[in-house]
Write an enzyme that holds these catalytic residues in place. Structure first.
Site, PDB file in Angstrom:
ATOM      1  N   SER A 180       0.646  -0.918   0.135  1.00 57.17           N
ATOM      2  CA  SER A 180      -0.005   0.165   0.512  1.00 57.17           C
ATOM      3  C   SER A 180       0.982   1.175   0.033  1.00 57.17           C
ATOM      4  O   SER A 180       0.624   1.880  -0.567  1.00 57.17           O
ATOM      5  CB  SER A 180      -1.226  -0.146   0.892  1.00 57.17           C
ATOM      6  OG  SER A 180      -0.001  -0.675   2.088  1.00 57.17           O
ATOM      7  N   HIS A 208      -5.889  -3.577  -1.593  1.00 59.48           N
ATOM      8  CA  HIS A 208      -4.912  -2.572  -2.859  1.00 59.48           C
ATOM      9  C   HIS A 208      -4.787  -3.177  -4.673  1.00 59.48           C
ATOM     10  O   HIS A 208      -4.727  -2.716  -4.838  1.00 59.48           O
ATOM     11  CB  HIS A 208      -3.934  -1.919  -2.537  1.00 59.48           C
ATOM     12  CG  HIS A 208      -3.957  -0.834  -1.684  1.00 59.48           C
ATOM     13  ND1 HIS A 208      -4.541   0.493  -2.835  1.00 59.48           N
ATOM     14  CD2 HIS A 208      -4.167  -1.151  -0.367  1.00 59.48           C
ATOM     15  CE1 HIS A 208      -4.471   1.314  -0.578  1.00 59.48           C
ATOM     16  NE2 HIS A 208      -3.724   0.216  -0.349  1.00 59.48           N
ATOM     17  N   LYS A 239     -12.098  -0.274  -1.299  1.00 63.53           N
ATOM     18  CA  LYS A 239     -10.889   0.689  -1.403  1.00 63.53           C
ATOM     19  C   LYS A 239     -11.679   0.587  -3.017  1.00 63.53           C
ATOM     20  O   LYS A 239     -12.403   1.651  -2.928  1.00 63.53           O
ATOM     21  CB  LYS A 239      -9.330  -0.087  -2.122  1.00 63.53           C
ATOM     22  CG  LYS A 239      -9.054   0.549  -0.197  1.00 63.53           C
ATOM     23  CD  LYS A 239      -8.129  -0.024   0.090  1.00 63.53           C
ATOM     24  CE  LYS A 239      -7.444   0.217   1.886  1.00 63.53           C
ATOM     25  NZ  LYS A 239      -6.476  -0.529   1.891  1.00 63.53           N
TER      26      LYS A 239
END
Ligand SMILES: *Cc1c(COP(=O)(O)O)cnc(C)c1O
Length: 391
Positions: A180, A208, A239
């Site tokens: 990340s 991610h 996300k």
């Protein structure tokens, strides 16, 4: 008399080191332009990769779920907190990931806590990349398992650790799919091959990578063509999926065990129904089309090249996460503040999240950024880079 002097001292220390940050408060939806203190800023720090946080289909799904189910689930999953919409989401997540089952949690953070603490006991060993996310580190801390940490992506060290782990009952290799803070991708092919050679489980946290890597955003396992060879795929719904929550995609037997043992599942209230419904709408959008993901990658490559052409250091970035490495916490925060003057929000990330001399403004390119907006950021980086003698 008790007092908070020690906390005052700690906060003063942060201020001296340039690491003290007020929280930015936003007054508009999570989007490419966001309003704060009456001012619109170009957003370069959000994990809203595909614009789903503000997507009409997700808004609509959430509204409909509120009308059907109200706003709260009433309890933990094992009492009254499993609504049909939770099970539908899990069914479609498993299908999306190509696994037998999926189980959702309140967040990616609690997913790591719940799964790691369930699978790891005192007779087991966990082998973890040094740059793994804080929620993995904390999840491991909840267990009595033996720990081995390998230098970031160092496969020789991973093999060494595996070689020394034969006597443990279970061996579990844990890695982020996409890291990340640096935006680099785990060498999953090598990790899986080593794990197979030494009889270890593989645990990938795709926070991610979900909605970013792989066909239709199926994640890093799909990206490397390793379907069926990774035992636990953690995803976040917070996300690219744009809402909040986490899940593990795995085999039925693990799901069953988690339902009986994972503490965040047993002792913390389930996701509100509108959250599950919005997540479900997002998964359906991902399955329908990869157009947004194509745009995301094309934007990311364009932006990264532009930043590198200025002579700025983007570290190991190979995904839409593009850090500009600055140095000390103080310098990093000055750089971030100067971008703010230009109308760009790019949060400075400093120690202890990254090493003391590796402070950075971490930028995340999204599908919805236009080329003009990205050009504007590149021009501003040049201006600020020159003013700060970074270029
Ligand atoms: C963001 C992140 C998490 C936490 O996910 P939330 O859904 O925000 O709790 C977990 N793991 C990794 C690798 C992350 O980047």
């Amino acid at each position: 008399m008790v007092n908070w002097n020690s906390l005052h001292e700690e906060m003063e220390q942060l201020k001296r080191e340039g690491r003290y940050r007020p929280v930015q408060s936003w007054t508009s939806a999570s989007s490419t332009w966001m309003e704060t203190n009456g001012r619109k800023l170009l957003q370069m720090s959000s994990n809203n990769y595909l614009g789903f946080a503000d997507h009409p289909a997700l808004r609509q799904a959430a509204i409909e779920a509120i009308q059907t189910y109200g706003v709260g689930s009433g309890s933990v999953r094992t009492i009254t907190g499993t609504l049909a919409i939770h099970e539908q989401l899990e069914f479609e997540l498993a299908r999306f990931k190509g696994t037998e089952a999926a189980l959702t949690f309140q967040s990616g953070f609690t997913t790591n806590q719940g799964v790691l603490s369930t699978i790891l006991g005192a007779d087991d060993v966990v082998i973890s990349d040094e740059l793994n996310h804080a929620s993995i580190i904390d999840g491991i801390r909840l267990t009595k398992a033996h720990r081995k940490i390998y230098t970031h992506k160092n496969m020789d060290q991973l093999e060494q650790a595996l070689r020394e782990s034969a006597l443990y009952k279970k061996r579990v290799v844990v890695t982020d799919g996409v890291f990340s803070m640096d935006g680099d991708i785990a060498p999953l092919q090598e990790i899986v091959e080593l794990a197979e050679r030494y009889d270890a489980f593989v645990y990938v946290d795709d926070a991610h990578a979900s909605g970013v890597l792989g066909r239709n955003g199926k994640g890093s396992v799909d990206h490397f063509g390793l379907n069926g060879r990774v035992h636990m795929q953690i995803g976040t719904l917070s996300k690219a999926v744009g809402v909040v929550g986490g899940y593990v995609a795995c085999e039925n037997i693990l799901k069953e065990t988690l339902i009986h043992k994972a503490r965040p599942f047993l002792f913390s209230t389930s996701q509100p129904p509108m959250v599950a419904a919005a997540c479900l709408a997002a998964i359906r959008l991902l399955e329908q089309s990869d157009e947004l993901i194509q745009r995301l990658w094309s934007n990311a490559d364009y932006f990264r090249k532009g930043v590198q052409a200025l002579g700025l250091d983007t570290g190991a970035s190979e995904t839409p996460i593009v850090p500009v490495i600055i140095g000390s916490p103080e310098k990093t925060m000055i750089f971030s503040d100067m971008l703010l003057q230009e109308g760009i929000f790019a949060q400075g990330i400093t120690y202890p999240t990254v090493a003391m001399d590796k402070g950075r403004v971490r930028m995340i390119v999204t599908a919805n950024h236009t080329r003009e907006e990205l050009d504007f950021v590149i021009q501003s980086l040049e201006k600020v880079g020159r003013k700060t003698a970074l270029i």
